[in-house]
Enzyme design. Structure first.
Site, short mmCIF file in Angstrom:
data_model
loop_
_atom_site.label_atom_id
_atom_site.label_comp_id
_atom_site.label_asym_id
_atom_site.label_seq_id
_atom_site.Cartn_x
_atom_site.Cartn_y
_atom_site.Cartn_z
CB VAL A 66 39.66 61.22 34.96
CG1 VAL A 66 38.61 60.64 35.91
CG2 VAL A 66 39.86 62.69 35.21
CG ASN A 95 39.09 50.15 49.94
OD1 ASN A 95 39.82 50.95 50.51
ND2 ASN A 95 38.82 48.95 50.41
CG ASP A 120 29.15 51.44 45.15
OD1 ASP A 120 29.18 51.06 43.95
OD2 ASP A 120 28.80 50.69 46.10
CG ASN A 147 39.47 50.19 33.99
OD1 ASN A 147 39.80 49.27 33.24
ND2 ASN A 147 39.45 50.06 35.31
CB SER A 201 34.51 42.82 27.09
OG SER A 201 34.45 41.42 27.08
CE1 TYR A 214 31.75 42.85 31.72
CE2 TYR A 214 32.08 41.15 30.07
CZ TYR A 214 32.57 42.19 30.83
OH TYR A 214 33.89 42.58 30.71
CB VAL A 247 43.40 41.43 30.99
CG1 VAL A 247 44.61 42.02 31.70
CG2 VAL A 247 43.30 41.97 29.57
CB SER A 249 42.05 41.43 36.35
OG SER A 249 40.73 41.05 36.03
#
Ligand SMILES: NC(=O)c1ccc[n+]([C@@H]2O[C@H](COP(=O)([O-])OP(=O)(O)OC[C@H]3O[C@@H](n4cnc5c(N)ncnc54)[C@H](OP(=O)(O)O)[C@@H]3O)[C@@H](O)[C@H]2O)c1
Length: 338
Positions: A66, A95, A120, A147, A201, A214, A247, A249
């Site tokens: 998953v 989406n 969401d 993730n 991170s 964050y 990375v 992205s």
């Protein structure tokens, strides 16, 4: 005090108390040996040793992986590489079209089953988490990749951060990880097999001014992984907090790869080939953290080795001030062009 006086006092003390000299020598030898051992072990883990085989978690035996945030960037690459390793894939993101496209891409490339679930995580309520639980219920889930993540639109001081941005970052980075893990973990414990990867991170290990929310949520992932990892070790479930620098992205807004900033493919390859090895995080002794991509691993090692966090925090502050300045200028240019 005069330096020569100190030296003279110390040498007199050591001459008169040989046991103290022996103790200091033993301590020094131990410290140097420990440093060398840890450094060698970091280098071996990054460059030589293989991680655990994914078959241990059910690859090619009908088990599912998953992945949250699975339609782009690092998450999509996890989906592709775990499918190549032989897992059926449950893709989770918002989406629906992108979910279907990614599922079709995986099925066209690999002989595995796919399923999708649209949610969401910024807005999910009890009903939506119940629906997510139903989507995972009854599946043999071998791997969970937590993730999905959100950062700030641009570096910003905490007092100026829009309230909704703070709320969304906490909902996605913290609540979603907790709720998704809560839904998947009982099955893993029951089957006595599982791997949970929590994508962290460097902002979580080196406090990041102007990304304070964050940074705090990523630090949460590290502590949560250490605590949960110890709880479920007895059930043969591995919890790994994956520490990463930039990375390429959409989230990082970086489009060109470099030595320090890999594309998602080599980054994910490094994660999946080093399961169970701390790599660059080995020097800091965080039990459930891994920094597997080679240049990120060396940087993590260096930061811990230098051991002056305030130095890195103030460097990051300066960097974020200049990133904000550039981002504001770009926004201004774009507004004028419209
Ligand atoms: N890239 C970096 O430099 C970097 C550095 C350190 C850590 N990380 C971490 O790595 C992880 C992945 O980042 P990335 O750079 O690969 O991100 P990304 O390219 O922006 O991909 C984000 C993925 O998450 C989904 N998503 C976004 N918001 C969502 C929401 N509210 N609910 C459900 N799904 C959502 C997106 O699909 P939809 O839009 O369709 O939902 C997409 O599949 C994050 O946890 C991030 O913090 C990245």
């Amino acid at each position: 005090m005069d330096a020569s006086l100190v030296t003279e006092y110390a040498s007199t003390l050591l001459r008169n108390k040989p046991w103290l000299a022996a103790a200091l020598l033993a301590f020094g030898t131990f410290s140097v040996a420990r440093m060398l051992y840890q450094t060698l072990s970091v280098l071996l883990q990054i460059f030589v040793l293989p991680g655990k085989n994914l078959q241990k978690f059910g690859a090619r035996k009908g088990a599912w992986a998953v992945i949250t945030g699975a339609t782009d960037g690092i998450g999509k690459e996890f989906a592709l590489q775990l499918a190549r390793a032989g897992f059926n894939i449950l893709l989770v993101a918002r989406n629906k079209d992108l979910l279907s496209e990614t599922a079709a891409e995986i099925e066209s490339k690999y002989k595995v089953q796919t399923a999708t679930h649209s949610i969401d995580f910024a807005k999910a309520d009890e009903t939506e988490y119940a629906s997510f639980s139903s989507a995972v219920e009854g599946r043999d889930i071998g791997v969970l990749v937590n993730n999905v993540g959100k950062s700030h639109a641009m570096p910003v001081y905490f007092i100026d951060t829009p309230k909704d941005e703070v709320k969304d970052i906490v909902s996605i980075n913290v609540n979603a990880t907790l709720r998704v893990t809560y839904a998947v973990l009982p099955g893993m414990v029951q089957r006595k097999r599982g791997l949970i990867l929590n994508i962290g991170s460097f902002a979580g290990s080196v406090a990041s001014p102007m990304l304070a929310t964050y940074s705090g949520t990523k630090a949460f992932l590290s502590t949560f992984s250490d605590a949960l990892g110890e709880e479920v070790k007895k059930d043969n479930v591995i919890v790994e907090h994956v520490n990463t620098y930039f990375v390429v992205s959409k989230l990082s807004k970086i489009r060109k790869a470099s030595v320090m900033i890999p594309n998602p493919a080599p980054f994910v390859r490094s994660v999946l080939s080093k399961i169970g090895l701390a790599c660059g995080a080995g020097y800091s002794g965080r039990p459930n953290t891994s920094t597997p991509f080679w240049s990120h691993g060396l940087l993590d090692y260096l930061i811990t080795f230098v051991g002056i966090p305030s130095l890195f925090i103030s460097y990051t502050h300066g960097l974020h001030k200049s990133i904000r300045k550039r981002a504001l200028k770009k926004a201004e240019r774009e507004a004028k062009a419209q």
